[in-house]
Design an enzyme around this catalytic site. Structure first.
Site, short mmCIF file in Angstrom:
data_model
loop_
_atom_site.label_atom_id
_atom_site.label_comp_id
_atom_site.label_asym_id
_atom_site.label_seq_id
_atom_site.Cartn_x
_atom_site.Cartn_y
_atom_site.Cartn_z
N ARG A 249 22.83 33.51 44.94
CA ARG A 249 22.56 33.88 46.23
C ARG A 249 22.28 35.37 46.45
NH1 ARG A 249 27.13 30.61 49.28
NH2 ARG A 249 28.25 31.24 47.74
N SER B 295 25.76 24.60 61.29
CA SER B 295 25.62 25.81 61.78
C SER B 295 24.57 26.70 60.97
CB SER B 295 26.95 26.46 61.67
OG SER B 295 27.15 26.71 60.29
N TYR C 182 14.14 13.66 47.20
CA TYR C 182 13.74 13.36 48.81
C TYR C 182 13.08 14.77 48.85
CZ TYR C 182 18.71 15.55 48.86
OH TYR C 182 19.51 16.48 48.59
#
Ligand SMILES: CCCCCCCCCCC/C=C\C=C\C(=O)SCCNC(=O)CCNC(=O)[C@H](O)C(C)(C)COP(=O)(O)OP(=O)(O)OC[C@H]1O[C@@H](n2cnc3c(N)ncnc32)[C@H](O)[C@@H]1OP(=O)(O)O
Ligand SMILES: NC(=O)C1=CN([C@@H]2O[C@H](COP(=O)(O)OP(=O)(O)OC[C@H]3O[C@@H](n4cnc5c(N)ncnc54)[C@H](OP(=O)(O)O)[C@@H]3O)[C@@H](O)[C@H]2O)C=CC1
Length: 330
Positions: A114, A152, A194
């Site tokens: 990240r 959130s 998906y």
């Protein structure tokens, strides 16, 4: 066996008592899931030994689950591997175990994908250890099932940062350096079935994986000129602690999941490792921009409106056919 009650000739009144896996499926003699006997998983490495001699492979998330299996196969086939993720102790344990089995060095490098700075430092470390890799597998991911109304902003950001931004940071950092060094490479992203359909309850993952697929298809078109190939594998369900503990924590959905897979079983880490090795190898040097669904048929099984008719028995079909043939006009 199944019971069909013809209370009227209306299709809706056809009450079919569904069979469970412990009961025979009509006269076919198949037990639910027993078709798996037709599709035994082969666990040994598929490619000739030495297929990855003198090649360096980076596998993100290579310390656990599917990434670990891919690392083991590439290492067995001769690659020098680098595995990168957040947990250095896990990486080091995996690296030692695989190295000691294959005799080929596996390096462990800590990296949170990240963080673009951490990714850049990780690539510095890789260059110092092995030089730039020939094979890059973007496998690291984060996911959990959650109704979207409970997410959130930070939950959304966490998953999309790992999956989409993490893959982009690793791919762009390595891509730029490979281009500078005029070195070709194979990039592979592990997404999910998906990514194509979307899915409720894993919406950040679905959105980010779809983004990864767009990134890889786009770069396949743009960076072929630099000797880079980009491909995607969409796995169906393969048991790993990381995935199953976050997506089916009680195990309540496993049976239903297996029942809808036409090959009657989950995939295995070794099977996806063989596919990933092939796609990353020179045997696949003409493959770029490919999206390979590897799911035992689950996707098409979920997609077809009439697939539930698998539970209709031959005797029930005789009755249904008679009803249909009797219908005249509209
Ligand atoms: C019909 C059902 C069928 C069931 C089938 C089951 C099997 C299916 C197999 C098929 C699988 C298909 C696709 C799989 C795709 C995958 O990617 S599987 C890989 C999964 N592996 C991982 O996720 C490993 C790494 N994961 C993690 O480290 C963590 O889970 C996490 C949360 C992703 C990241 O950790 P960290 O950075 O430490 O983050 P936190 O600080 O803990 O959390 C960040 C925010 O997210 C909120 N959060 C965390 N967990 C949940 C939860 N369960 N529900 C809701 N929100 C959650 C957390 O509260 C933080 O937000 P706030 O700061 O706002 O509180
Ligand atoms: N298993 C399955 O059924 C399916 C899996 N997939 C995909 O397969 C891949 C592997 O999943 P699987 O092996 O099942 O699950 P795992 O949880 O075992 O693997 C995920 C890996 O990602 C690493 N990771 C997570 N966050 C970060 C981060 N911020 N930076 C660097 N690394 C990170 C983890 O290591 P660490 O915690 O050390 O950071 C872990 O090794 C994923 O892309 C997943 O989406 C897709 C469909 C089905």
């Amino acid at each position: 066996t199944c019971q069909v009650h013809f209370e009227s000739s209306n299709w809706k009144s056809l009450s079919i008592k569904r069979l469970t896996d412990s009961r025979l499926h009509g006269s076919t003699g198949l037990r639910s899931g027993s078709q798996a006997n037709f599709f035994p998983p082969l666990e040994d490495a598929m490619l000739p030994s030495g297929s990855f001699n003198n090649r360096m492979a980076l596998i993100t998330g290579g310390g656990t689950g599917l990434g670990r299996a891919m690392t083991a196969t590439l290492s067995q086939l001769g690659a020098q591997c680098i595995i990168a993720s957040r947990k250095l102790d896990v990486l080091q344990r995996t690296a030692e175990e695989i190295s000691s089995q294959t005799g080929n060095k596996v390096h462990a490098v800590q990296c949170d994908v990240r963080d673009p700075q951490a990714v850049s430092q990780c690539v510095d470390q890789i260059e110092a250890l092995t030089g730039l890799p020939d094979v890059i597998i973007n496998n690291a991911a984060g996911n959990f099932v959650c109704p979207s109304e409970r997410l959130s902003p930070n939950a959304w950001k966490t998953i999309t940062d790992i999956v989409l931004n993490g893959t982009a940071f690793v791919t762009l950092e390595l891509g730029k350096r490979l281009i500078q060094n005029q070195k070709g490479a194979s990039f592979l992203a592990i997404t999910t079935i998906y990514a194509e359909s979307g899915s409720g309850f894993v919406v950040p993952s679905a959105s980010a994986k779809a983004g990864v697929e767009a990134l890889y298809k786009s770069l396949a078109a743009e960076w072929g000129r630099y000797g880079h190939r980009f491909n995607i594998i969409q796995p169906g369900p393969i048991r790993t602690k990381g995935a199953f503990s976050r997506l089916d924590p009680t195990g309540a959905f496993e049976k239903a999941m297996i029942d809808r897979i036409p090959t009657g079983r989950l995939g295995t880490p070794a099977e996806i490792a063989n596919l990933a090795a092939y796609v990353s190898s020179n045997y696949a040097s003409w493959m770029s921009g490919a999206v390979i669904r590897f799911d035992g048929g689950e996707y098409v099984s979920l997609a077809g409106e009439f697939n539930e008719l698998r539970s209709v028995t031959p005797d029930q079909w005789k009755l249904l056919e008679a009803m249909i043939r009797k219908t005249k006009g509209s």
